[in-house]
Design a protein around this motif. Sequence first.
Motif, mmCIF file in Angstrom:
data_model
loop_
_atom_site.group_PDB
_atom_site.id
_atom_site.type_symbol
_atom_site.label_atom_id
_atom_site.label_comp_id
_atom_site.label_asym_id
_atom_site.label_seq_id
_atom_site.Cartn_x
_atom_site.Cartn_y
_atom_site.Cartn_z
ATOM 1 N N LEU A 151 6.394 2.908 9.968
ATOM 2 C CA LEU A 151 4.955 2.632 10.023
ATOM 3 C C LEU A 151 4.698 1.135 10.160
ATOM 4 N N THR A 152 5.471 0.351 9.438
ATOM 5 C CA THR A 152 5.306 -1.101 9.503
ATOM 6 C C THR A 152 5.612 -1.600 10.913
ATOM 7 N N GLU A 153 6.708 -1.101 11.473
ATOM 8 C CA GLU A 153 7.077 -1.493 12.838
ATOM 9 C C GLU A 153 5.957 -1.162 13.827
ATOM 10 N N ILE A 191 0.845 -1.207 0.000
ATOM 11 C CA ILE A 191 0.000 0.000 0.000
ATOM 12 C C ILE A 191 0.874 1.248 0.000
ATOM 13 N N PRO A 192 0.721 2.130 -0.984
ATOM 14 C CA PRO A 192 1.494 3.362 -0.982
ATOM 15 C C PRO A 192 1.090 4.228 0.226
ATOM 16 N N THR A 193 2.040 4.934 0.804
ATOM 17 C CA THR A 193 1.790 5.696 2.030
ATOM 18 C C THR A 193 0.550 6.600 1.944
ATOM 19 N N THR A 202 3.710 10.782 8.430
ATOM 20 C CA THR A 202 4.885 11.407 7.810
ATOM 21 C C THR A 202 6.112 10.526 8.008
ATOM 22 N N GLN A 203 5.968 9.500 8.827
ATOM 23 C CA GLN A 203 7.098 8.596 9.062
ATOM 24 C C GLN A 203 7.392 7.740 7.834
#
Lengths: 345, 365
Positions: free
Chosen positions: A48-50, A16-18, A42-43
Motif C-alpha cells: 500500500l505504501t509503495e 495509520i493502521p490498515t 487487502t494488500q
Amino acid sequence: MEDSTRRVLQRLIRRIPTPQLKTTLEKWSGMTVAQRGSMDYTQTKWALTEKLLSLCEENDWTTKHITELEMIYVIDNPNQGMWHGFQLLDPEDDAHSVELTQFKEQFKSHLGELVRHVSVKIKKHTDEAVWIRIAWGDSFSRPNHLKPTYVVHHLQTPYVFVTGLTSKQKPLLSQALVLSTRHHTIKDANLSGRKLTAIRDLLMKQYQQVFPTNFPSPLAEKNETVSNPKIEREQAGPGAHRHQMACEAFGDGMLPQLQSAVYKLETKFKDHTNRTMTERDEPFKCIVKFESTNLLESLRYCAASGIASTPVTPLLSSIPLKGRNYFVITDNGPGPSSQMHQSQN
Amino acid sequence: MEPPHNSVVRTPLNSVIVQRRSKSKSYRQSYRSCLGAASRLGLTPALTARRLNTSRRAPKSHNISEKVNPEHLALLLKTEWKLSYVSPLYKFRHTQLKSYSRQLSAFIAAEKQQGLAVEVEGLQSGFRVTLSVVQGLTETDDDAETVLIQIHANPLFARQDEPQRSVWSGWLTCINGNTDYLHSLPKDFTCLPLCGCSGSEYLSGLVKSWFQQTFDCCFGPLEINHTSLQWLVALWTNCHMESSLQHLKMSWTLPVVPPLQVTYTVNPQDAWELWCSVRAGRQEEDEEEEEGGSIDIKEVMRLMQGLKGHFFRHFRLDLSAGSLRQVTTALGSAKCNGRIKISNSRYMITTLTLLTECALLKMPI
C-alpha cells in the motif's frame, strides 16, 4: 523537497493502521475517484505504501497535501500521545467576539513573527473545535513535519489542549495563543492524559455530575414492602449513602477516562504513636501516583465500597472538581512551590 | 544501631526455631504417617520452619566482590531473575559439573531435534552449556556452593567468525539455609532450594526437566509474597546509611473495578528516619533482651504501618485493602510474581537469605 515529502508520507502511512487507512483516504481530497477505486486494502502495508508513493509522483503531491491527510487522521483518532490542558486567563473585553477567520489570521501572523520557519495549518472540526497543526523550524532549519505539535481550542472558551509540544516551543505557542484569543495570560491546567475527549470533558465539566442533596431517595421507602425493614435499612443505608457520596465526588455513569493522577506531598508526618517523626520539623517527602484504565471510576468504586472513607477527601475529589491531575501538596500556606494548600485536620 | 561488623550474633533466631520444631512435631508425624513412608523425601526427619522467621539479622554489608568471580557477579547483578524453588537434588556432585554440562547440552540438542522431521545440519552444535561453581557465594559451611548454568548459542544468521552469545542463564543457590533442615537430609541429597532463571521459557523448561530427570527433584514457581516484600522494604531501608536507596518505591494494586494501582515513592532520607524512629521505639522497650543486630517482624510492620498511615491521612484510602505487588530501590527490585533484581552486590547475601528461606518453606515434605 520531493524527498522529504515522500518521507512524511511513508511515516504517516506506517502510523495509520490498515483498517483506518481506507476511511482516512476517502475523506481526503488528494486522490481522484478512479485512484481511490484502484486501492486494494487487502494488500500488505508495504504494498500500500509503495502504491501511494507512486501516486504521490503521479499527482505531484506536496507536503501540504500530506499534512492535510495527517490532520484528517489525527482529528478522527485523537486519543494518541499525551494531551495537556491549558487555561487562558484574563480575557480582554473583545475576547468573546473572536471568530474563526480572525483567529486564524492572527495566530498565523503572531507565530510567524516569533519563529522564522514555521508551518501552521488550521482546520475547523464539526464539533466547533479548532485544530491547529504546527511544524516547527528555527532560524536555520525548515519546519520539521515529522514532529508536529497539535493544538485544539474551542473558540470562546478558555481551554486549550496540546500534544507534542517541547518546553522550548511552549512560550512561543503560549504567546501566539494569548494574543490571538485576546487574553492576557495562559496557565498550565495541570491535567494530562492519553484521551483528548476525557481531558476536554473534565475541564469543560461535560460528564454526569451529582449534586449533594438532603433527600437522597425521597420516595423509595414508602412504596416498598420489605421482609425485615430494619435489617434492610441497616444494611442498605450506609451502602447507599457511601454510593451517593462517591457519585457526588466523582460523578455518575460513565466517567471521563483519565489514566493517572500524581501528588507530590511535602507534608508533616503526624502519627500519635510515633513521637520522633511527629516532632520532626522537616516535611515527609513522597510522591503518590494513582493509575487505572479509568481512574475516576476506580476511585468512585473505592469510595462506594468503603476502601476509601467517605466523605471523599478533597485531595481526590479535586481531580474532577478542579479538572487537574497533578498536585503539589504542602502544609504551609501559598509558597512558591505550593499549588494547592491543604487544610489539615 | 550497632555498626554491622559487631553483630556477630545469632540472636534469638535459633531458639525460635527450636521451639517451633517441638511444637510442630506431632503435626508432622501424623502428616507423615497418613502419607505412609512411600516417598523418599517423606522418610527424612525433615524440619522446615513452617513460617517465615519472625526475626532476622540486620543486613550486614558483605563485600562479596572480593570473594566472587567478578564476571559471575556482574551477571548475577545485571539481570532480572525469575525465581523457582527446587527440592533437594539426589546424587548431585559439585565435582562433576563438566560431565553435567555435556549431558545437558546433549539433552537440549535432542529435545530441540524432536520436533523436526528432517535433520537440520549444524543444529546439535548450536548450544553450548556451561555449569560452574560460583565460588564464595555461601554464608555457612552447611550451604552448598552456588551453581551457575549458562547456555550460549550461535546467533540465528551468524557469520563464521561471530562469537556465540549467551541465550539463557540460571543459578541454584542456598544462602543461610536452615541448618536443622539441612542436617536432616539423608547423605546423598544436596539442597540448593532457590533457583533463578533468565532467558526463554522454553530453555528454562528444558533445563528444569533435565534436572528433574537427573537428580529426581522438582521445581515450582516461587512467588514473593506480601510479607517477604515488606521484609525487603525494611531490609533495604536499613541499608540506606551505607548505600543510598535513591528512592523507596512501592506499588499496590487495589481490588476495585477497574483495578487501581497506587505507586508510593518515598524520599530515601525520610524513609530512613521513619525506620530509625520505629527501631528506636523497640530498643527502648526491650533493650535488655535483644541485641541491636536483629530486626523483628514487628518493626517491619510498624514501618509499613507508618507509611500506610501517612498515606491514609491524606487520601483516606486504606492500602491494606490491596496487595503490595512490587518494591524498588537502588539496591534492587522485587515483584510479587517472583521476579527479582539485585543491583548491589553488598546486600546480595541478605536478599538471598530471605529468598532461600521462602524457597525452603515451599519444600514438599
